[in-house]
Design a protein around this motif. Structure first.
Motif, mmCIF file in Angstrom:
data_model
loop_
_atom_site.group_PDB
_atom_site.id
_atom_site.type_symbol
_atom_site.label_atom_id
_atom_site.label_comp_id
_atom_site.label_asym_id
_atom_site.label_seq_id
_atom_site.Cartn_x
_atom_site.Cartn_y
_atom_site.Cartn_z
ATOM 1 N N ARG A 194 0.854 -1.188 0.000
ATOM 2 C CA ARG A 194 0.000 0.000 0.000
ATOM 3 C C ARG A 194 0.895 1.245 0.000
ATOM 4 O O ARG A 194 1.253 1.787 1.047
ATOM 5 C CB ARG A 194 -0.944 -0.006 1.197
ATOM 6 C CG ARG A 194 -2.023 1.066 1.084
ATOM 7 C CD ARG A 194 -3.106 0.910 2.132
ATOM 8 N NE ARG A 194 -4.153 1.884 1.939
ATOM 9 C CZ ARG A 194 -5.180 1.758 1.105
ATOM 10 N NH1 ARG A 194 -5.282 0.644 0.395
ATOM 11 N NH2 ARG A 194 -6.083 2.697 0.966
ATOM 12 N N SER A 195 1.264 1.678 -1.175
ATOM 13 C CA SER A 195 2.160 2.815 -1.312
ATOM 14 C C SER A 195 1.493 4.105 -0.849
ATOM 15 O O SER A 195 0.269 4.259 -0.921
ATOM 16 C CB SER A 195 2.591 2.962 -2.772
ATOM 17 O OG SER A 195 3.236 1.789 -3.220
ATOM 18 N N ALA A 196 2.297 5.038 -0.371
ATOM 19 C CA ALA A 196 1.807 6.346 0.071
ATOM 20 C C ALA A 196 1.585 7.251 -1.139
ATOM 21 O O ALA A 196 2.183 7.039 -2.204
ATOM 22 C CB ALA A 196 2.802 6.985 1.033
ATOM 23 N N PRO A 197 0.717 8.270 -1.018
ATOM 24 C CA PRO A 197 0.440 9.159 -2.160
ATOM 25 C C PRO A 197 1.688 9.793 -2.755
ATOM 26 O O PRO A 197 1.771 9.982 -3.980
ATOM 27 C CB PRO A 197 -0.488 10.221 -1.553
ATOM 28 C CG PRO A 197 -1.166 9.529 -0.424
ATOM 29 C CD PRO A 197 -0.140 8.589 0.149
ATOM 30 N N ALA A 198 2.666 10.120 -1.921
ATOM 31 C CA ALA A 198 3.872 10.795 -2.413
ATOM 32 C C ALA A 198 4.931 9.831 -2.944
ATOM 33 O O ALA A 198 5.948 10.273 -3.485
ATOM 34 C CB ALA A 198 4.475 11.661 -1.314
ATOM 35 N N ASP A 199 4.699 8.524 -2.810
ATOM 36 C CA ASP A 199 5.662 7.550 -3.323
ATOM 37 C C ASP A 199 5.641 7.548 -4.853
ATOM 38 O O ASP A 199 4.580 7.711 -5.470
ATOM 39 C CB ASP A 199 5.332 6.142 -2.818
ATOM 40 C CG ASP A 199 5.639 5.970 -1.344
ATOM 41 O OD1 ASP A 199 6.381 6.801 -0.789
ATOM 42 O OD2 ASP A 199 5.118 5.005 -0.739
ATOM 43 N N PRO A 200 6.782 7.345 -5.495
ATOM 44 C CA PRO A 200 6.819 7.292 -6.959
ATOM 45 C C PRO A 200 6.129 6.038 -7.483
ATOM 46 O O PRO A 200 6.273 4.952 -6.914
ATOM 47 C CB PRO A 200 8.307 7.289 -7.289
ATOM 48 C CG PRO A 200 8.968 6.753 -6.061
ATOM 49 C CD PRO A 200 8.130 7.200 -4.899
ATOM 50 N N ALA A 201 5.377 6.195 -8.582
ATOM 51 C CA ALA A 201 4.688 5.064 -9.209
ATOM 52 C C ALA A 201 5.367 4.636 -10.500
ATOM 53 O O ALA A 201 5.534 3.449 -10.754
ATOM 54 C CB ALA A 201 3.223 5.424 -9.490
ATOM 55 N N PHE A 202 5.736 5.605 -11.333
ATOM 56 C CA PHE A 202 6.417 5.280 -12.581
ATOM 57 C C PHE A 202 7.169 6.493 -13.097
ATOM 58 O O PHE A 202 6.989 7.617 -12.614
ATOM 59 C CB PHE A 202 5.431 4.753 -13.643
ATOM 60 C CG PHE A 202 4.392 5.744 -14.085
ATOM 61 C CD1 PHE A 202 4.629 6.597 -15.160
ATOM 62 C CD2 PHE A 202 3.162 5.820 -13.458
ATOM 63 C CE1 PHE A 202 3.670 7.497 -15.587
ATOM 64 C CE2 PHE A 202 2.190 6.711 -13.876
ATOM 65 C CZ PHE A 202 2.446 7.564 -14.943
ATOM 66 N N LEU A 203 8.046 6.252 -14.068
ATOM 67 C CA LEU A 203 8.757 7.340 -14.734
ATOM 68 C C LEU A 203 7.951 7.743 -15.958
ATOM 69 O O LEU A 203 7.701 6.927 -16.843
ATOM 70 C CB LEU A 203 10.165 6.910 -15.138
ATOM 71 C CG LEU A 203 11.105 6.476 -14.006
ATOM 72 C CD1 LEU A 203 12.534 6.393 -14.526
ATOM 73 C CD2 LEU A 203 11.046 7.426 -12.812
ATOM 74 N N GLY A 204 7.545 9.010 -15.989
ATOM 75 C CA GLY A 204 6.651 9.460 -17.042
ATOM 76 C C GLY A 204 7.293 9.610 -18.396
ATOM 77 O O GLY A 204 6.647 9.454 -19.419
ATOM 78 N N SER A 205 8.556 9.946 -18.469
ATOM 79 C CA SER A 205 9.232 10.067 -19.754
ATOM 80 C C SER A 205 10.712 9.859 -19.540
ATOM 81 O O SER A 205 11.253 10.216 -18.503
ATOM 82 C CB SER A 205 8.985 11.446 -20.382
ATOM 83 O OG SER A 205 9.502 12.473 -19.554
ATOM 84 N N ILE A 206 11.341 9.273 -20.532
ATOM 85 C CA ILE A 206 12.780 9.028 -20.458
ATOM 86 C C ILE A 206 13.394 9.413 -21.795
ATOM 87 O O ILE A 206 12.962 8.949 -22.842
ATOM 88 C CB ILE A 206 13.097 7.551 -20.167
ATOM 89 C CG1 ILE A 206 12.387 7.089 -18.902
ATOM 90 C CG2 ILE A 206 14.589 7.332 -20.057
ATOM 91 C CD1 ILE A 206 12.557 5.621 -18.632
ATOM 92 N N ASP A 207 14.371 10.294 -21.780
ATOM 93 C CA ASP A 207 15.104 10.642 -22.986
ATOM 94 C C ASP A 207 16.504 11.080 -22.592
ATOM 95 O O ASP A 207 16.921 10.889 -21.451
ATOM 96 C CB ASP A 207 14.374 11.725 -23.797
ATOM 97 C CG ASP A 207 14.086 12.973 -22.967
ATOM 98 O OD1 ASP A 207 14.864 13.247 -22.017
ATOM 99 O OD2 ASP A 207 13.104 13.666 -23.256
ATOM 100 N N GLU A 208 17.199 11.702 -23.533
ATOM 101 C CA GLU A 208 18.580 12.070 -23.244
ATOM 102 C C GLU A 208 18.679 13.183 -22.203
ATOM 103 O O GLU A 208 19.743 13.392 -21.601
ATOM 104 C CB GLU A 208 19.289 12.511 -24.531
ATOM 105 C CG GLU A 208 18.746 13.773 -25.175
ATOM 106 C CD GLU A 208 17.509 13.499 -26.024
ATOM 107 O OE1 GLU A 208 16.972 14.454 -26.612
ATOM 108 O OE2 GLU A 208 17.084 12.326 -26.089
ATOM 109 N N THR A 209 17.572 13.894 -21.950
ATOM 110 C CA THR A 209 17.612 14.992 -20.988
ATOM 111 C C THR A 209 17.169 14.576 -19.593
ATOM 112 O O THR A 209 17.368 15.319 -18.644
ATOM 113 C CB THR A 209 16.724 16.151 -21.463
ATOM 114 O OG1 THR A 209 15.354 15.701 -21.518
ATOM 115 C CG2 THR A 209 17.149 16.630 -22.841
ATOM 116 N N GLY A 210 16.554 13.436 -19.459
ATOM 117 C CA GLY A 210 16.126 13.000 -18.139
ATOM 118 C C GLY A 210 14.753 12.361 -18.150
ATOM 119 O O GLY A 210 14.274 11.907 -19.187
#
Length: 255
Positions: A149-165
């Motif tokens: 049961r993750s907390a609201p502020a816990d990360p769920a996924f990475l929204g975008s990945i590219d050469e800048t981050g």
């Protein structure tokens, strides 16, 4: 704002405190026989999908994945993608979707991935990693696996990945986006949603979780769209209910 509007807003904020994956597991508990996934050769119920996701979640724990670890999903989109995403979230991990059009290794290293789950039949070309099929076999020997049961502020996924981050999307932000999409598109449990019809790293996760939170069915296809875009997408369009999903995602995407 009228009474109905206030009630809807209050309900959405209350539900947003739940982990992103909680809606699916709640529906699987109360309505396990509802259809969750429809594919070319399978029709899985919520109960069946829950069992598979928890098996893979157990395999991740055996492999040493802990709460907060980043786990990639690499390979063609389909049934394995649904299982892997739910399993990572259930394990308290951070889902890192990888676009297989580009070489995965540099992205995996750049994103700080702990391990990877490979979908489809191809063997992993990055370590440590498991195929979803291997994880299912390992997870079948585990027991008493329950979703974190993750907390609201816990990360769920990475929204975008590219050469800048990349953008780390929390459970609260993702759940808000899922609720916004559900309301905007009027999704009900009778719908069939093509969760992989939209482009972008975050879009498939949000569409999939929107459908499974609402008790709808996710329609999966093979990787034909990558090999022949026009033929593949035309065939896929016949299997799903038409939605203006991309337009909705433009306004509901978490930042």
């Amino acid at each position: 704002m009228d009474a109905v509007g206030r009630t809807t807003t209050q309900t959405m904020h209350a539900v947003a405190a739940e982990p992103l994956h909680q809606g699916f597991f709640t529906h699987a508990q109360v309505a396990p026989d509802d259809i969750a996934v429809i594919g070319p050769t399978v029709r899985w119920t919520y109960g069946q999908l829950r069992d598979q996701a928890l098996s893979v979640s157990g395999a991740l724990a055996v492999a040493g994945v802990r709460v907060g670890d980043r786990v990639a999903v690499v390979g063609p989109t389909g049934l394995d993608t649904v299982i892997a995403t739910l399993a990572i979230l259930a394990a308290g991990g951070v889902c890192v979707p990888i676009d297989t059009v580009e070489p995965a290794e540099p992205v995996l290293e750049h994103a700080g991935v702990r391990m990877a789950l490979f979908t489809g039949d191809g063997p992993p070309n990055w370590l440590p990693a498991l195929t979803v099929s291997e994880a299912l076999r390992i997870g079948a020997r585990t027991c008493d696996v329950t979703p974190v049961r993750s907390a609201p502020a816990d990360p769920a996924f990475l929204g975008s990945i590219d050469e800048t981050g990349y953008a780390v999307v929390t459970h609260a932000a993702a759940h808000d986006a899922v609720m916004e999409l559900s309301v905007r598109l009027g999704v009900t449990g009778d719908d069939r949603i093509g969760a992989f019809a939209a482009t972008g790293a975050a879009a498939p996760i949000l569409m999939m979780l929107m459908a499974l939170t609402a008790g709808a069915a996710v329609v999966v296809a093979d990787d034909a769209p990558r090999r022949n875009l026009e033929r593949g997408m035309n065939g896929f369009a016949l299997a799903v209910r038409h939605r203006d999903a991309v337009a909705a995602l433009d306004t509901a995407m978490p930042s």
